[in-house]
Design an enzyme around this catalytic site. Structure first.
Site, short mmCIF file in Angstrom:
data_model
loop_
_atom_site.label_atom_id
_atom_site.label_comp_id
_atom_site.label_asym_id
_atom_site.label_seq_id
_atom_site.Cartn_x
_atom_site.Cartn_y
_atom_site.Cartn_z
CD GLU A 239 -2.58 1.03 2.77
OE1 GLU A 239 -3.57 1.76 2.92
OE2 GLU A 239 -2.19 0.22 3.64
CE LYS B 173 -7.44 0.94 3.40
NZ LYS B 173 -6.20 1.21 4.18
CB CYS C 3 -4.39 -1.92 4.04
SG CYS C 3 -3.50 -2.10 5.61
CB VAL D 21 -0.30 -1.31 12.24
CG1 VAL D 21 0.56 -0.41 11.37
CG2 VAL D 21 -1.75 -0.81 12.25
#
Length: 265
Positions: free
Chosen positions: A38, A109, A142, A169
């Site tokens: 990304e 996205k 993501c 993350v």
């Protein structure tokens, strides 16, 4: 076909360093499809919207895309990459499908994560599937991983492989995407970044899964890597999990409804 996932640490405010890292990782390979993380052109953890804007490019005059086009031509390949996209005064967290002639596909996205909501507009291109010489390719980005409807929609539209540029993350996605591959009988290819930017540390472990939910390749947590494998993308055309069970035809839409599957427009 041969597919490669590029796992590295895109640098904030340093387009040239990111292009150099991509070129170096791709140099020894000969894949048909490369999937990059990304926001590979820009880095991720912007300090404010102006910082994001300064790191963005428009599709039409992007140095980054021009360089990827050259790499695609040299490799006779397709490339999927996250892209910080500027469209007039709006910014999108996008993914581009690139071949030697230019941008063959664009996805923006849909599900913005944390501070992305301060910089980017929500995606407005729907969930398209792109029919290419190497197969039918869908794209997610993501945090889209959290929404099974997105994966199912792409699969119902015929996607044989879903490319998933990521800057993860949270620790969950890499364990979940093999299940999405299984229930949709398609390949899933998550290319995640590594490293730390500000207060965020990224989890690496890029992962390619096959139509049976098997992990074909998986990256380390913290190393730059080119991860490659041969796959038979035509296997994704069969949605039979047994001789009498078809994962789409056996759905009970009369009980729980159906997804509204439209066109790719």
């Amino acid at each position: 076909m041969k597919i490669s996932l590029l796992q590295y640490a895109p640098q904030l405010n340093n387009l040239q360093a990111n292009l150099d890292a991509i070129s170096a990782l791709m140099a020894p390979s000969d894949s048909d499809l490369y999937v990059l993380p990304e926001l590979s052109n820009s880095g991720y953890n912007f300090i404010d919207r102006q910082n994001a804007f300064d790191n963005s490019e428009s599709i039409e005059d992007s140095i980054y895309i021009q360089r990827l086009m050259a790499l695609a031509k040299n490799k006779n390949a397709h490339i999927v990459s996250g892209f910080c996209e500027r469209d007039n005064d709006k910014l999108y967290n996008s993914s581009v499908l690139i071949n030697s002639e230019g941008v063959a596909g664009l996805y923006r996205k849909l599900h913005l994560f944390l501070n992305e909501k301060d910089y980017f507009e929500p995606g407005n291109k729907g969930l398209p599937v792109f029919d290419t010489p190497i197969g039918k390719i869908g794209m997610l980005i993501c945090f889209d991983w959290m929404f099974p409807e997105a994966w199912r929609t792409l699969a119902l539209k015929g996607a044989q492989i879903i490319a998933h540029p990521s800057n993860l993350v949270l620790p969950y996605c890499q364990g979940v995407t093999p299940s999405y591959a299984l229930v949709n009988r398609c390949y899933t290819a998550t290319a995640n970044r590594i490293g730390t930017e500000g207060d965020l540390t990224f989890t690496g472990q890029s992962v390619l899964s096959d139509i049976n939910g098997k992990v074909v390749i998986k990256g380390s947590k913290d190393e730059s890597q080119l991860l490659s494998a041969e796959i038979d993308i035509s296997l994704a055309d069969s949605k039979y999990v047994t001789a009498r069970n078809h994962v789409f035809e056996d759905r009970r839409n009369d009980v729980y409804g159906d997804l509204n599957i439209g066109t790719n427009d």
